[in-house]
Motif scaffolding. Sequence first.
Motif, PDB file in Angstrom:
ATOM      1  N   UNK A  14       0.908  -1.153  -0.084  1.00  0.00           N
ATOM      2  CA  UNK A  14       0.048   0.060   0.136  1.00  0.00           C
ATOM      3  C   UNK A  14       0.802   1.463  -0.150  1.00  0.00           C
ATOM      4  N   UNK A  15       1.595   1.549  -1.151  1.00  0.00           N
ATOM      5  CA  UNK A  15       2.295   2.689  -1.321  1.00  0.00           C
ATOM      6  C   UNK A  15       1.589   3.661  -2.359  1.00  0.00           C
ATOM      7  N   UNK A  16       2.369   4.654  -2.803  1.00  0.00           N
ATOM      8  CA  UNK A  16       2.101   5.631  -3.856  1.00  0.00           C
ATOM      9  C   UNK A  16       3.057   5.451  -4.990  1.00  0.00           C
ATOM     10  N   UNK A  17       3.591   3.972  -5.095  1.00  0.00           N
ATOM     11  CA  UNK A  17       4.763   3.959  -5.949  1.00  0.00           C
ATOM     12  C   UNK A  17       4.033   4.416  -7.369  1.00  0.00           C
ATOM     13  N   UNK A  18       2.659   4.140  -7.499  1.00  0.00           N
ATOM     14  CA  UNK A  18       2.220   4.577  -8.723  1.00  0.00           C
ATOM     15  C   UNK A  18       2.109   6.019  -9.463  1.00  0.00           C
ATOM     16  N   UNK A  19       2.465   6.758  -8.557  1.00  0.00           N
ATOM     17  CA  UNK A  19       2.585   8.385  -8.873  1.00  0.00           C
ATOM     18  C   UNK A  19       3.498   8.628  -9.816  1.00  0.00           C
ATOM     19  N   UNK A  20       2.819   9.199 -10.907  1.00  0.00           N
ATOM     20  CA  UNK A  20       3.669   9.661 -11.949  1.00  0.00           C
ATOM     21  C   UNK A  20       5.022  10.538 -11.732  1.00  0.00           C
TER      22      UNK A  20
END
Length: 258
Positions: free
Chosen positions: A86-92
């Motif tokens: 559950x991280x924000x790794x998908x943020x461009x």
Amino acid sequence: NDEESFLGNQNQYAAYLLAAESAWTGGYDRQSDVPFDYVEEFARIWNRGLLPRGKAAGFAVDLATVANLDLSSSATAAWRGYANPATLAALPVGNTRMGRFALRVAGDAGRPRAVLLAGRFNPPASPNWPPAAIFPIGRRVSAVTMALGASATAAHEPPVARAIFRYADGTTASVAFKLGQNLFAVTDAEASVMAPCWWQKPASNGDPPFAVHGFVWRNPHPDRELKAIELRSTNQGPALIVFGISAIEPQRAGRAAG
């Protein structure tokens, strides 16, 4: 109809637009029947004067040298109370667009980074989380756009942080960031007139949703050089997270917005 009343009751103001629509069409039986996002539409009308109607020159602030939070780290996820992944790794990352706005997000693909200010809920860090971050500008701007979030939810008062806009002549302007008004937690997909949702990762496989919200500050003195933007924590439980900052330059006389 004062500013404080508006900030504290934005969705009620936005409902006036839905009421006007319903008076014209006869209304809707369920909220899901409304064919448009009335909060977003109200925000577009209310904030119409904040931005040029078309394209305009501007620039993005590079946060790479001050970004201190790895948004893809499992340790970050654990601190926020969620198990990996559950991280924000998908943020461009890099030069990217969020809605109408061009921003520069620090980090590499799959490993975005942001600026985290001090907060009482923050994990231990060495060196300590900074109480403030200063971003040099050194130019004239008509507006500043920020992609922001808070590390956790809390009461709307007091403010989580303040933005201090410092002009080259020594004068300042300031804005207080209050949860539920012009700032939302990164796990809060709600939005307001003053803080629309610019990027969202829906909840999936038991992971919470993630969202990045925007804030637009209209410079009351575009004829003055804006020396720097200082973002200062008020050291509440939640802390301010800064994902990106950009600015719009004043339009030259006789020149179209593009």
